[in-house]
Design a protein around this motif. Structure first.
Motif, mmCIF file in Angstrom:
data_model
loop_
_atom_site.group_PDB
_atom_site.id
_atom_site.type_symbol
_atom_site.label_atom_id
_atom_site.label_comp_id
_atom_site.label_asym_id
_atom_site.label_seq_id
_atom_site.Cartn_x
_atom_site.Cartn_y
_atom_site.Cartn_z
ATOM 1 N N ASP A 1 60.552 -34.246 25.998
ATOM 2 C CA ASP A 1 59.426 -35.119 25.632
ATOM 3 C C ASP A 1 58.704 -34.586 24.392
ATOM 4 O O ASP A 1 58.366 -35.332 23.477
ATOM 5 N N ARG B 1 60.952 -35.083 21.343
ATOM 6 C CA ARG B 1 61.266 -36.485 21.015
ATOM 7 C C ARG B 1 60.116 -37.199 20.319
ATOM 8 O O ARG B 1 60.332 -38.026 19.436
ATOM 9 N N TYR B 2 58.885 -36.914 20.719
ATOM 10 C CA TYR B 2 57.728 -37.638 20.173
ATOM 11 C C TYR B 2 57.042 -36.819 19.079
ATOM 12 O O TYR B 2 56.647 -35.668 19.312
ATOM 13 N N LEU C 1 53.262 -40.262 22.534
ATOM 14 C CA LEU C 1 53.250 -39.877 23.942
ATOM 15 C C LEU C 1 51.817 -39.543 24.344
ATOM 16 O O LEU C 1 51.170 -38.706 23.711
ATOM 17 N N LYS D 1 56.175 -43.651 17.378
ATOM 18 C CA LYS D 1 56.177 -43.485 18.827
ATOM 19 C C LYS D 1 55.160 -42.417 19.217
ATOM 20 O O LYS D 1 55.070 -41.371 18.576
#
Length: 214
Positions: free
Chosen positions: A185, A188-189, A153, A151
């Motif tokens: 954010d 999480r990434y 961002l 993932k």
């Protein structure tokens, strides 16, 4: 702190020094944990609800006489141990939100940036732009910067229309403007790609936080 800076097409890179916040030891780790928990708690709707024995539908009549049936005495059909009875200690609508003060938010944001940069998960690209709004073009740039990725961002100060359209259909890719980037954010990434303008905004936020300003 040194970060990799890629050209707009991702073909080449160089290292450049950035004024990101630095930490020693565990300073800010507790604040980071608390802010992440608060973000997650504030996202909860808190509308789970069950009916108690007072609220569930059913007769209040005694099921059978007290003595002589050969089984345990029962006083109501609505008790929790009866089928279709009420729920004991079940959830009720409640507010899960937590208030976090500005200093703690700023400290957590700075610590999250420091952790991500230290782990090598923060990269800078000169500009996030493509000639046409085509997913293939954006994916080529992304693959050049991150050959193996999960993932990702993508952060920019303000996204160009073509880039925003081209990136929205790529699996595992999310977009965020630098002014709206949250601590959650960053945590999480594992891979974050920031434009040159975006990293300036982020550093201004982080260094402002360090001086006690928001």
């Amino acid at each position: 702190m040194k970060l990799k800076v890629y050209t707009a097409d991702g073909s080449s890179s160089s290292e450049k020094e950035f004024a990101l916040p630095a930490f020693e030891g565990d300073k800010g780790v507790a604040a980071l944990r608390q802010v992440v928990l608060a973000h997650q708690a504030n996202a909860r709707q808190g509308n789970a609800s069950t009916k108690t024995r007072a609220e569930v539908a059913g007769s209040g009549k005694k099921l059978f006489r007290q003595k002589g049936s050969g089984t345990a005495r029962q006083g109501s059909r609505r008790v929790p141990h009866q089928r279709h009875g009420g729920i004991a200690h079940g959830p009720k609508p409640r507010d899960f939100s937590q208030k976090i003060n500005r200093k703690m938010k700023d400290l957590a944001f700075s610590r999250a940036l420091f952790e991500r940069a230290t782990e090598g998960g923060l990269s800078v690209i000169e500009a996030i732009e493509v000639k046409e709004a085509k997913t293939k073009l954006f994916n080529q740039v992304l693959t050049a910067v991150l050959p193996t990725r999960g993932k990702v961002l993508i952060v920019d100060d303000q996204f160009e229309n073509n880039a925003a359209l081209a990136a929205r259909n790529i699996e595992g890719v999310s977009l965020s403007e630098a002014g709206n980037l949250s601590t959650l954010d960053v945590v999480r990434y594992r891979h974050i790609i920031v434009s040159a303008k975006g990293i300036e905004t982020i550093i201004a936020r982080a260094n402002g936080a360090k001086g006690g300003e928001s």
